[in-house]
Structure formats: C-alpha cells, structure tokens
Design a protein around this motif. Structure first.
Motif, short mmCIF file in Angstrom:
data_model
loop_
_atom_site.label_atom_id
_atom_site.label_comp_id
_atom_site.label_asym_id
_atom_site.label_seq_id
_atom_site.Cartn_x
_atom_site.Cartn_y
_atom_site.Cartn_z
N GLY A 311 55.47 24.26 48.19
CA GLY A 311 54.39 24.21 47.21
C GLY A 311 54.70 24.91 45.91
N SER A 312 54.04 24.46 44.85
CA SER A 312 54.12 25.12 43.55
C SER A 312 52.86 25.93 43.33
CB SER A 312 54.31 24.08 42.43
OG SER A 312 53.11 23.38 42.21
N SER A 313 52.63 26.34 42.07
CA SER A 313 51.57 27.31 41.80
C SER A 313 50.22 26.69 41.47
CB SER A 313 52.00 28.22 40.65
OG SER A 313 52.24 27.44 39.49
N SER A 314 49.98 25.41 41.80
CA SER A 314 48.72 24.80 41.40
C SER A 314 47.70 24.81 42.53
CB SER A 314 48.96 23.35 40.95
OG SER A 314 49.50 22.58 42.00
N PHE A 315 47.85 25.75 43.49
CA PHE A 315 46.87 25.85 44.57
C PHE A 315 45.58 26.48 44.04
CE2 PHE A 315 51.07 26.72 46.65
CZ PHE A 315 51.21 25.47 47.22
N PRO A 316 44.49 26.26 44.75
CA PRO A 316 43.27 26.99 44.39
C PRO A 316 43.50 28.49 44.55
CG PRO A 316 42.82 25.28 46.03
CD PRO A 316 44.30 25.39 45.91
N SER A 317 42.91 29.26 43.66
CA SER A 317 43.00 30.71 43.82
C SER A 317 41.91 31.17 44.78
CB SER A 317 42.83 31.41 42.47
OG SER A 317 41.52 31.22 41.97
N VAL A 318 42.23 32.21 45.55
CA VAL A 318 41.25 32.85 46.43
C VAL A 318 41.32 34.35 46.17
CG1 VAL A 318 40.57 33.34 48.80
CG2 VAL A 318 41.38 31.04 48.18
N ALA A 319 40.17 34.96 45.96
CA ALA A 319 40.11 36.40 45.70
C ALA A 319 39.13 37.06 46.66
CB ALA A 319 39.70 36.66 44.26
N ILE A 320 39.32 38.35 46.85
CA ILE A 320 38.41 39.16 47.68
C ILE A 320 37.51 39.93 46.72
CG2 ILE A 320 38.27 41.01 49.37
CD1 ILE A 320 41.10 40.16 50.28
#
Length: 597
Positions: A311-320
């Motif tokens: 994978g490259s860096s276009s995944f959804p971001s997830v934060a806490i």
C-alpha cells in the motif's frame, strides 16, 4: 581508543561524516552493475581505486556505458553505502555525500577523485558512433538510438515495430540487409523486411555486421477486476504486466473498499481469488479478495497463485481522540484541523500507535479528522469497537494501541521494550524469572529506540525485546542493519549514543561527541500545519545540510540539500495528512512532525 563518528541516517535520522576511509571504489549500472548484482557481487566492490595519501584516489582505466534510467555511478568508501559521493555533472564535478548518481557517456576513462573535497574527473575517452534503427517499421521518424556496453554490440529492448522495412544508421551511414529476423548487413541500399510485433531485443554488431531481431514471447493476459475498481467484468479490467508469463504486476492501482479477483484473457473461465489480504495464495475460482481504500502495487505469481498488495499513503487516517488522549477535537490539546495521535498503517486495515501516553478519561477512534466515521465501545483494554459506539473509558498509562478498521477490534497493550545486553554492556541476562534488562532504550514512536551515553567495554552485545530471547537482534559491527537472531555484536570500550529501528533493523553505536540534537529554542518550522510550504530555520545559525520529508509509511517523498541556515519545502504536491521532516546539520539531527492541510 579509535574514534568512531557515525551518525546513521535512514529512517532513524542519522548523519554520516568524517569516517575513516580504507578504500574507494566506483560502482553503478554504468560501471557494470551496482553492488550486489552479478557483475559486482561483493563483499569487495569490483572497481577499486588506489591512493598513496588516503585523500587522492585514481583508477587508470575503466570502461563505462551510457547511463540508463536509474543508472549512472557513484564513488563509495569501504565497500559500504554509509559513505558515498555523487553529483549530476560529467566528466568532472564536485561529488556530494549521498548525492545523485553521476550520468556517464560510453567510453574508457582514467578517473581521479579527492575524498576530502569531492572533486572528480573522468578523462581520456574516445567518442563512440551513434547507432540508430530507422525505417518505415519504426514508429519514431527520427529513429531509435541503440546503446552499447563494449563499443561493438549495440542493442535496444522492448521495441514495438509495424509491418515495413528497417535499416541501421551509424553516424549518418546506412546499412541494411534482405534477411529477417537475423542476418548480416550488406550495403546501404537493402532494406530489412520487418514483421509487426514487440521485440524483446534488437542487436547489431558493428564489427561483424550481424544483426538479430528477437520477438517477445506471447504470455497469458492477466487482469484485475472487481468492485474495488468500480465494477466487475467487462469494462473494468486492469491489465497487469509481465516479462516471463509467471510474475505479473500492477503499480499504483487506486481502489475503494471492495473486492478484486485476477482473471485470464478478460474472461471468467480462468479466474483466481482468496479471502486473504494484503497477501495470500489465490486459487482457481477462489473467493474475491477484500481490498480497502488505498493505492496499491500488486504482485501475482500465475504459477503458484501467491500475491501481495503493497500500500501507499492514500489510506484513510485514523486517530485516537478524547479527554484520556490529550483532548477531544477542538479542545486546547487537540485544536485541529488535524487530530493529534494519528495512527500508522501499512494496509489501510490494521492501525498502530506506539508508546501512547493516556490519562484517566475517555476516548474514541475517528477517521479522516471528522466525526462522520468513528468507533467506540465500553471495554478496556481490548474490545470490538462499533461505529458511533460508546466512549472507551481509559486508565492512565503508556500503551501500544492496535486497531482494525474493518472488524473494529482494538487492544491497548504494554509497549515493546528494547535493551542492550551482553558482556560488553555489563553482562548477559541470567534468565531469572522476572529479571529486567539493564540498558533499556527509549522510544517516542515505538519504531526508533535510543540510549544516550552508555559505557561499553570490549566484548559482545545484542539487542533484545521485552526482557526475553524470543525476539533479539545481532550484527557484525557497530553500525549497519540488524539481523533477527543474528550474531553477537563486537564492541570496543568507550561511551556511545545508540539508536536502532525496530522495523528496518538500522542501528548505530556513535560516540556522543558533537551529536546533540536540536532544542526547540534553536530550531523552528512554520507554518505548521500548512497547505503550501514549510519554512525551516536554525535559530542557532547552523547550516541545514539536508531535509527529508517522510510519510507515515516511512517512504521518503521529498529531499532537499539547502546548505543554508533557512530553507523552504514546497508541500503543494503532497496529499493532506501527517508527515515527518528529518533535518540534519553537520553536528546534529532532528525529526519533526508536520501536517499538510
């Protein structure tokens, strides 16, 4: 004690300078091959230079070829990449440490190189003829330039030709024949009859006149299709490439959450799939592969069915986010627009946050810095979060957090701990129950671990994880790349600053002389967040040697070498998200978190 000034820059923000040079060699595609290739297998580089003073190095004769894409050459010291020089100038220039590959022109040269100034010259080459393939069968009206590695045999590869005729041109002189696909050129009148097709190679020996057109084999057409690329079947096939009919690949395929299958000839009679992601073994008529949103490079082995999605860096971001993790979005501790405590991922499914400090409070997982998609649950330290679920009640502590975006499964576990053990570091562990290793390294991201001012003796050491031999690393010198369960590392008595990367294995034991990291009062980045540029400035008036911009997957996306106390990095081409800047001066290094709006 022999001084070792080694600050290693990979994913661990190290800088290399002033290392002792026992040898200098010329390496690269233009010199026969990069280190590790068949023509330069190592461990000693093939084209070694000589010196009488350890500064001025010479090589009386070396044959070089025209630089191809990704090719050229470099100077490197001690048969290792820790110290190397390159530039964009030829036949003379000033080589910079870790500089660009030097482009070359085919010929035989005498080479001089100064390892102190970086100055180099390539002299004495004789010009070679320019050889082209021309004719009605050639799609380019100006012809196709051929290259040579030995000034006798010229070649081109992967050429598409049409039905027609062809000749060879050498410095304006024409040569042809009447035989196809192989023969000998006769005169300037004859035209070689060519059959349309793709040719893996076309060669001409300008000494004997022999030529050969080698047709590319016909391989099965394998494509990717499915809802992850907008639809299934006809009209939604993304054809993969192959050079042998077994190993197929497709680069930078953008997907949405969905499924994919491999199929042959744009038909369903032969199709392959599996339930595993991001890697697995596809079977004939197998299930569709679940694929998340992202951009992927895909490899598929038609013979074994093995496949991988990288994978490259276009995944959804997830934060806490939450009161237990620094603040809810909009609070003073988490003002936005980008959430703090961004998690990292390599597949868009499994997300991780290392060494995250929590307080008593509440938190949730949320996607893309927005409340549209968020997850929560009542359980702690592990559970199954549901979209829009309850706040997770936290207990103060430092945790390594794992979260699966598809299933919602999460865990808050104790972070990994890494220590240096061995006879050179005070003694080997006794394997007593409950024993805690001395010489514990610390980390702020769970990847890079550091320990400053450790005093070692002559002996042997290793790195080991969580006070156990289940996971341990070794090596053969005081810097390099660690090997899981590798050999004991020999140490020389002295005081060192140590760093290692748990994922890449990069490590270095460096004497702390002149290696103090930047302090916030001596260095600043602004604006941050930014949607255009980041400005970097050393308030201590130190020249910035290099700035690397690295994405959350560890991929370097931008590099500049300003050689000034201030520099600007253009972020316009980067997608929104979290990045890291690795900055180096001649005496210090630092990694800074960046946010691109």
């Amino acid at each position: 004690m022999k001084k070792t000034i080694l600050l290693f820059l990979l994913l661990t923000s190290f800088f290399i300078g002033n290392a002792q040079m026992n040898s200098i060699a010329i390496v690269g595609e233009a010199a026969g091959g990069w280190p590790g290739t068949p023509n330069d297998p190592g461990p000693i580089d093939f084209h070694q230079m000589t010196s009488t003073d350890g500064e001025n190095w010479t090589l009386a004769s070396i044959y070089l070829t025209n630089s191809q894409s990704g090719g050229g050459l470099k100077f490197r010291a001690n048969n290792d990449w820790n110290l190397n020089w390159g530039a964009t100038d030829f036949p003379s220039g000033i080589g910079l440490q870790n500089g660009a590959n030097i482009p070359c022109v085919t010929g035989t040269y005498a080479v001089n190189f100064n390892s102190t100034t970086g100055a180099y010259t390539f002299s004495g080459a004789m010009p070679l003829p320019i050889v082209k393939l021309i004719g009605s069968a050639v799609n380019d009206s100006s012809g196709i330039v051929m290259s040579s590695n030995d000034a006798a045999i010229y070649s081109i590869s992967n050429v598409d030709l049409t039905n027609g005729t062809a000749q060879f041109e050498a410095d304006g002189n024409l040569f042809g024949g009447d035989v196809f696909p192989a023969g000998t050129v006769v005169d300037s009148v004859l035209q070689i009859p060519v059959i349309a097709g793709n040719y893996s190679s076309i060669t001409l020996n300008i000494t004997t006149g022999e030529y050969n057109f080698v047709a590319s084999p016909v391989y099965p057409l394998i494509s990717l299709t499915g809802t992850a690329v907008g639809g299934t079947g006809d009209g939604f096939d993304f054809d993969m490439t192959t050079s042998d009919g077994i190993h197929y690949s497709y680069s930078n395929l953008g997907t949405v959450d969905g499924v994919l299958q491999f199929r042959s000839g744009h038909a369903w009679s032969l199709n392959y799939g599996s339930t595993a992601f991001p890697e697995g073994v596809a079977t004939l008529n197998g299930a569709a592969i679940p694929v998340p949103l992202g951009t992927w490079t895909i490899e598929f082995n038609l013979s074994t069915g093995a496949y991988t999605f990288t994978g490259s860096s276009s995944f959804p971001s997830v934060a806490i986010v939450g009161s237990g993790a620094g603040g809810w979005p909009g609070d003073i501790g988490n003002p936005g627009p980008f959430d703090i405590n961004q998690m990292t991922t390599t597949d868009g499914i499994n997300y991780t946050s290392y060494a995250l400090p929590l307080t008593d409070g509440e938190l949730k997982f949320r996607q893309n810095n927005d409340w549209t998609i968020n997850w929560g649950d009542i359980a702690f330290p592990s559970g199954i979060a549901t979209q829009g679920g309850a706040n997770i009640v936290t207990i103060a502590g430092t945790y390594t957090v794992q979260f699966n975006r598809i299933t919602g499964a999460y865990t808050f576990g104790n972070p990994n701990r890494i220590a240096i053990v061995g006879s050179g570091a005070g003694g080997w562990p006794t394997n007593t129950v409950g024993e805690i290793d001395a010489n514990q390294l610390t980390s702020t991201d769970g990847l890079t671990f550091r320990l400053n001012n450790i005093t070692l003796t002559d002996g042997l050491v290793k790195f080991r994880q969580n006070n156990s031999w289940d996971v341990n690393w070794g090596g053969t010198s005081l810097f390099g790349t660690l090997v899981l369960n590798g050999p004991d590392i020999p140490t020389t008595a002295g005081t060192y600053s140590v760093a290692m990367n748990r994922v890449t294995g990069a490590y270095a034991f460096a004497e702390p002389l002149g290696t103090t990291a930047f302090h916030p009062c001596n260095f600043k980045v602004y604006p941050n967040p930014s949607n255009t540029v980041w400005n970097f400035a050393s308030t201590a008036n130190k020249n910035i040697v290099s700035i690397q911009i690295v994405d959350v997957l560890g991929k370097t996306v931008l590099t500049i070498n300003p050689a000034a106390t201030a520099a600007t990095v253009d972020a316009c081409s980067l997608i929104s998200g979290l990045y890291f800047a690795k900055i180096a001066t001649a005496t210090a290094t630092e990694t800074v978190k960046l946010i691109k709006k």
